[in-house]
Design a protein around this motif. Structure first.
Motif, PDB file in Angstrom:
ATOM      1  N   GLY A  24       0.808  -1.218   0.000  1.00 57.01           N
ATOM      2  CA  GLY A  24       0.000   0.000   0.000  1.00 57.01           C
ATOM      3  C   GLY A  24       0.838   1.264   0.000  1.00 57.01           C
ATOM      4  O   GLY A  24       0.512   2.237  -0.709  1.00 57.01           O
ATOM      5  N   ARG A  25       1.907   1.280   0.779  1.00 57.76           N
ATOM      6  CA  ARG A  25       2.759   2.471   0.832  1.00 57.76           C
ATOM      7  C   ARG A  25       3.376   2.761  -0.540  1.00 57.76           C
ATOM      8  O   ARG A  25       3.402   3.902  -0.998  1.00 57.76           O
ATOM      9  CB  ARG A  25       3.864   2.290   1.868  1.00 57.76           C
ATOM     10  N   THR A  26       3.880   1.714  -1.184  1.00 57.22           N
ATOM     11  CA  THR A  26       4.506   1.938  -2.479  1.00 57.22           C
ATOM     12  C   THR A  26       3.472   2.308  -3.535  1.00 57.22           C
ATOM     13  O   THR A  26       3.768   3.052  -4.473  1.00 57.22           O
ATOM     14  CB  THR A  26       5.304   0.695  -2.918  1.00 57.22           C
ATOM     15  N   ARG A  27       2.255   1.800  -3.394  1.00 58.07           N
ATOM     16  CA  ARG A  27       1.178   2.184  -4.312  1.00 58.07           C
ATOM     17  C   ARG A  27       0.869   3.669  -4.186  1.00 58.07           C
ATOM     18  O   ARG A  27       0.558   4.349  -5.177  1.00 58.07           O
ATOM     19  CB  ARG A  27      -0.072   1.362  -3.995  1.00 58.07           C
ATOM     20  N   LEU A  28       0.989   4.185  -2.978  1.00 58.22           N
ATOM     21  CA  LEU A  28       0.732   5.602  -2.724  1.00 58.22           C
ATOM     22  C   LEU A  28       1.933   6.491  -3.033  1.00 58.22           C
ATOM     23  O   LEU A  28       1.859   7.708  -2.894  1.00 58.22           O
ATOM     24  CB  LEU A  28       0.335   5.785  -1.254  1.00 58.22           C
ATOM     25  N   GLY A  29       3.026   5.890  -3.449  1.00 56.90           N
ATOM     26  CA  GLY A  29       4.223   6.662  -3.754  1.00 56.90           C
ATOM     27  C   GLY A  29       5.019   7.043  -2.529  1.00 56.90           C
ATOM     28  O   GLY A  29       5.934   7.877  -2.604  1.00 56.90           O
ATOM     29  N   LEU A  30       4.712   6.414  -1.380  1.00 54.71           N
ATOM     30  CA  LEU A  30       5.445   6.680  -0.154  1.00 54.71           C
ATOM     31  C   LEU A  30       6.666   5.777  -0.072  1.00 54.71           C
ATOM     32  O   LEU A  30       6.690   4.695  -0.672  1.00 54.71           O
ATOM     33  CB  LEU A  30       4.535   6.424   1.051  1.00 54.71           C
TER      34      LEU A  30
END
Length: 379
Positions: free
Chosen positions: A366-372
């Motif tokens: 989820g974090r990488t999906r959000l660009g975090l």
């Protein structure tokens, strides 16, 4: 041994031997020597080893497909094949370090971190690593360890300085701790090292660039390891569907109607087939994404790596659902110690407990999906 067509035939070629010895493996809690010899001779432990070392040097997605097909035959054997497939060590260790190990060594591994301290130019290793699958079949072990500076972990920009340490199996103590009800044949015992001297050329960081710069080794090292367990557990889930399908053809329900004619069972099989197929497709496509990036010479993005971690967790989640549904569909059959379905269920549920497949890894996806940023040392 480097012909990829030959690699593709391995599961079916090895099926007779695996089926012959899987009951003995369950009873003795390890792969029988006769079966290990046949697996080794066939190249089952050289799926990702370099061609010049006699390996197949397969891309990640192809290796995962083979693990999944082997898991459909027998989960514990496939699990040990996965955990001992560290032929890629040749691509990441310094040449002098790999020369110590040799191209024919079987290498078991554990991601639980131990303690590593500098000893001049070299290191000393201490710790206890639980659930090291296939360790009694291994010649070497590759163990994760955190570098300590005094009483504190040494830190890097990404967090603690985590290394992989290769040591001979003969240099560590193996404690017989694998008294379990599922995946019994994997010999997943505990490895202990106490202030063990390790040469510097047998220690590398997780993010080490490959010494052999070819597509199979441009995939981040951690992803050459982590997804294999997910492929195996999906194979075990498919085996449960296979077993219920066979059972339905010979078993009659309490109403006297053959199970195969009951709409409830038909729906359960249809749903399970769709669920495991979707999870397989997702896992393999995420792996192919890393393979395509490696082939193009591009680094894998955080988003690609996060998607793969999500697919790994989804594989375990799906496998549990399918295994439970098939256990229920099997009626009284899986209750018996002699039941193949019962053993498949126990093996699959045990395999799905592996930390690599924890639902906690959805956060990384989820974090990488959000660009975090991944907010983790290993993604």
């Amino acid at each position: 041994m480097s012909d990829r067509t030959d690699a593709a035939t391995l599961p079916e070629a090895l099926r007779p031997a695996i089926e012959k010895y899987r009951d003995e493996a369950d009873e003795t809690r390890r792969i029988p020597a006769q079966l290990l010899d046949q697996l080794r001779a066939a190249g089952a432990f050289r799926l990702n080893a370099p061609r010049e070392s006699g390996g197949f040097e397969l891309p990640l997605a192809s290796v995962l497909e083979l693990y999944e097909r082997l898991g459909r035959i027998d989960g514990p054997v496939a699990w040990v094949i996965w955990n001992l497939n560290w032929g890629f060590s040749a691509a990441f260790l310094p040449e002098s370090g790999f020369a110590r190990i040799g191209p024919d060594a079987l290498i078991a591994n554990s991601g639980q971190p131990g303690r590593l301290v500098h000893d001049g130019a070299d290191y000393r290793l201490s710790g206890a690593w639980r659930i090291v699958s296939g360790v009694e079949s291994a010649d070497w072990v590759a163990l994760a360890a955190i570098v300590f500076d005094g009483d504190r972990p040494k830190l890097t920009d990404a967090g603690p300085d985590v290394r992989i340490v290769w040591v001979p199996r003969s240099a560590v103590t193996v404690r017989d701790t694998w008294d379990v009800v599922g995946m019994r044949g994997t010999n997943s015992d505990t490895v202990v090292a106490e202030d063990l001297a390790v040469p510097a050329d047998l220690v590398v960081p997780f993010a080490v660039p490959p010494r052999i710069d070819r597509p199979a080794y441009r995939v981040p090292l951690v992803h050459l390891v982590f997804p294999g367990c997910a492929a195996v557990v999906l194979g075990v889930a498919r085996a449960a569907v296979d077993e219920v399908t066979a059972l339905a053809g010979r078993k009659v329900g309490m109403d006297g109607v053959p199970l195969a004619e009951q709409p409830r069972l038909q729906a359960a099989l249809g749903r399970a087939t769709a669920e495991v197929g979707a999870a397989r497709a997702l896992l393999f496509e995420c792996a192919r994404g890393l393979d395509r990036a490696a082939e193009a010479g591009a680094p894998a993005t955080d988003a690609q790596r996060g998607e793969l971690r999500g697919a790994i967790s989804y594989a375990a989640e799906t496998a549990r659902s399918v295994l439970t549904a098939m256990y229920e569909a099997g009626s009284s059959d899986p209750l018996y110690a002699s039941s193949r379905l019962g053993r498949i269920f126990r093996d699959g549920m045990a395999a799905a407990q592996h930390a690599n497949m924890s639902a906690a890894h959805y956060e990384l996806a989820g974090r990488t999906r959000l660009g975090l940023p991944p907010n983790a040392l290993i993604v």
